[in-house]
Design a protein around this motif. Structure first.
Motif, PDB file in Angstrom:
ATOM      1  N   LYS A 127       0.945  -1.170  -0.181  1.00 48.52           N
ATOM      2  CA  LYS A 127       0.015  -0.018   0.103  1.00 48.52           C
ATOM      3  C   LYS A 127       0.791   1.210  -0.084  1.00 48.52           C
ATOM      4  CE  LYS A 127      -3.753  -2.424   2.222  1.00 48.52           C
ATOM      5  NZ  LYS A 127      -4.700  -2.655   3.679  1.00 48.52           N
ATOM      6  N   THR A 159      -4.716  -8.136  10.509  1.00 52.54           N
ATOM      7  CA  THR A 159      -5.342  -6.860   9.816  1.00 52.54           C
ATOM      8  C   THR A 159      -4.967  -5.840  10.787  1.00 52.54           C
ATOM      9  OG1 THR A 159      -7.251  -8.046   8.903  1.00 52.54           O
ATOM     10  CG2 THR A 159      -7.392  -5.776   8.776  1.00 52.54           C
ATOM     11  N   ARG A 192       3.204  -6.815   9.211  1.00 51.90           N
ATOM     12  CA  ARG A 192       2.621  -5.785   9.918  1.00 51.90           C
ATOM     13  C   ARG A 192       2.978  -5.714  11.508  1.00 51.90           C
ATOM     14  NH1 ARG A 192      -3.124  -7.879   7.152  1.00 51.90           N
ATOM     15  NH2 ARG A 192      -3.244  -6.461   5.473  1.00 51.90           N
ATOM     16  N   TYR A 241     -12.234  -3.479  -3.367  1.00 50.63           N
ATOM     17  CA  TYR A 241     -12.842  -3.649  -2.140  1.00 50.63           C
ATOM     18  C   TYR A 241     -14.372  -3.675  -2.222  1.00 50.63           C
ATOM     19  CZ  TYR A 241      -8.261  -2.399   0.274  1.00 50.63           C
ATOM     20  OH  TYR A 241      -7.041  -2.667   0.682  1.00 50.63           O
ATOM     21  N   VAL A 256      -4.808   0.291  11.807  1.00 50.14           N
ATOM     22  CA  VAL A 256      -5.371  -0.667  10.637  1.00 50.14           C
ATOM     23  C   VAL A 256      -5.366  -0.045   9.419  1.00 50.14           C
ATOM     24  CG1 VAL A 256      -7.813  -0.158  11.368  1.00 50.14           C
ATOM     25  CG2 VAL A 256      -7.298  -2.435  10.291  1.00 50.14           C
ATOM     26  N   LEU A 316     -16.334  -3.897   0.723  1.00 49.50           N
ATOM     27  CA  LEU A 316     -16.200  -3.004   2.018  1.00 49.50           C
ATOM     28  C   LEU A 316     -16.698  -1.668   1.581  1.00 49.50           C
ATOM     29  CD1 LEU A 316     -12.625  -3.825   3.070  1.00 49.50           C
ATOM     30  CD2 LEU A 316     -14.513  -4.742   3.876  1.00 49.50           C
ATOM     31  N   CYS A 363       0.034  -3.376   3.670  1.00 45.79           N
ATOM     32  CA  CYS A 363       0.178  -4.460   2.745  1.00 45.79           C
ATOM     33  C   CYS A 363      -1.215  -4.987   2.576  1.00 45.79           C
ATOM     34  CB  CYS A 363       1.154  -5.647   3.112  1.00 45.79           C
ATOM     35  SG  CYS A 363       1.119  -6.196   4.711  1.00 45.79           S
ATOM     36  N   HIS A 364      -1.439  -5.477   1.471  1.00 43.20           N
ATOM     37  CA  HIS A 364      -2.904  -6.399   1.346  1.00 43.20           C
ATOM     38  C   HIS A 364      -2.506  -7.891   0.861  1.00 43.20           C
ATOM     39  CE1 HIS A 364      -6.435  -7.632  -0.710  1.00 43.20           C
ATOM     40  NE2 HIS A 364      -5.456  -8.223  -1.718  1.00 43.20           N
ATOM     41  N   GLY A 365      -3.196  -8.703   1.335  1.00 45.49           N
ATOM     42  CA  GLY A 365      -3.047 -10.038   0.660  1.00 45.49           C
ATOM     43  C   GLY A 365      -4.336 -10.758   0.379  1.00 45.49           C
ATOM     44  N   ARG A 393      -1.220 -14.725   3.742  1.00 44.99           N
ATOM     45  CA  ARG A 393      -2.066 -13.793   5.076  1.00 44.99           C
ATOM     46  C   ARG A 393      -1.081 -14.062   6.230  1.00 44.99           C
ATOM     47  NH1 ARG A 393      -6.742 -10.798   4.249  1.00 44.99           N
ATOM     48  NH2 ARG A 393      -7.558 -11.874   5.941  1.00 44.99           N
ATOM     49  N   LEU A 408     -10.419   4.644   3.580  1.00 47.44           N
ATOM     50  CA  LEU A 408      -9.587   3.540   3.014  1.00 47.44           C
ATOM     51  C   LEU A 408      -9.259   3.677   1.647  1.00 47.44           C
ATOM     52  CD1 LEU A 408      -8.421   0.642   2.904  1.00 47.44           C
ATOM     53  CD2 LEU A 408     -10.856  -0.164   2.631  1.00 47.44           C
ATOM     54  N   PHE A 451     -15.860   3.222   7.157  1.00 50.28           N
ATOM     55  CA  PHE A 451     -14.413   3.432   6.723  1.00 50.28           C
ATOM     56  C   PHE A 451     -13.913   3.451   5.402  1.00 50.28           C
ATOM     57  CE2 PHE A 451     -14.336  -1.270   7.877  1.00 50.28           C
ATOM     58  CZ  PHE A 451     -13.680  -1.474   6.944  1.00 50.28           C
ATOM     59  N   ASN A 489      -1.746  -0.120   7.312  1.00 46.85           N
ATOM     60  CA  ASN A 489      -1.262  -1.357   7.597  1.00 46.85           C
ATOM     61  C   ASN A 489      -0.439  -2.157   6.425  1.00 46.85           C
ATOM     62  OD1 ASN A 489      -3.462  -1.936   6.188  1.00 46.85           O
ATOM     63  ND2 ASN A 489      -4.354  -3.722   7.414  1.00 46.85           N
TER      64      ASN A 489
END
Ligand code: GTP
Ligand code: MG
Length: 149
Positions: free
Chosen positions: A9, A91, A102, A49, A109, A52, A114-116, A85, A61, A57, A112
């Motif tokens: 990110k 998270t 992380r 996302y 949060v 989400l 990175c994403h996986g 992960r 984000l 939020f 954080n």
């Protein structure tokens, strides 16, 4: 073999953690099948996302993810989705174990790093969203027999 979508990110890029994250996946033994920097768009993030977008939020984000370049990667290997992960950590970075990305590098949060992908199905979907055909390579990893029994 199983592929996962890992994304660094904007905070991870700005803070100079890109190399460390790539190193961890390389050292684990996973194979790098695709890698690029990208400026995300609102539309792409709404697709990425999609589960989400209704969350309170989500606007924060989205702005966070739009705030600078991200690094998009595809890593391949045995159980790459679930293990990826675990390598990222929980998270909420205050709950991420030390030794995870992380756990080692962040606190909040909403920053954080990175994403996986969270399932094989979502990994395929996300790889299709972030990469064009031909950007994801199949190549022979000559360390394979030293990594797998
Ligand atoms: P990713 O690997 O980034 O998808 O994280 P995750 O799968 O562990 O969590 P999830 O998909 O539920 O949330 C995606 C991202 O949204 C998280 O990594 C956070 O950056 C952000 N996020 C999730 N929950 C919250 C929250 O309560 N507040 C804020 N500000 N951000 C959140
Ligand atoms: Mg997620």
């Amino acid at each position: 073999a199983e592929k996962t979508y890992i994304m660094i990110k904007p905070d991870g890029v700005q803070r100079g953690i890109v190399g460390n994250i790539i190193s961890r996946f390389e050292q684990k033994g996973y194979k790098l099948c695709a890698l690029k920097t990208k400026q995300a768009s609102k539309e792409l993030l709404e697709q990425h996302y999609k589960d989400l977008v209704e969350k309170p939020f989500f606007p924060k984000l989205r702005d966070y993810m739009l705030s600078g370049p991200v690094v998009c990667m595809v890593w391949e290997g045995k159980e790459a989705v679930a293990t990826g992960r675990k390598m990222l950590g929980a998270t909420n970075p205050l709950e991420s174990a030390p030794g995870t990305i992380r756990g080692d590098f962040c606190i909040e949060v909403g920053r954080n790093i990175c994403h996986g992908s969270d399932s094989v199905e979502n990994a395929e979907r996300e790889i299709g969203l972030w990469f064009e055909d031909g950007e994801v390579l199949d190549w022979t990893d000559h360390s394979f027999d030293w990594v797998y029994e």
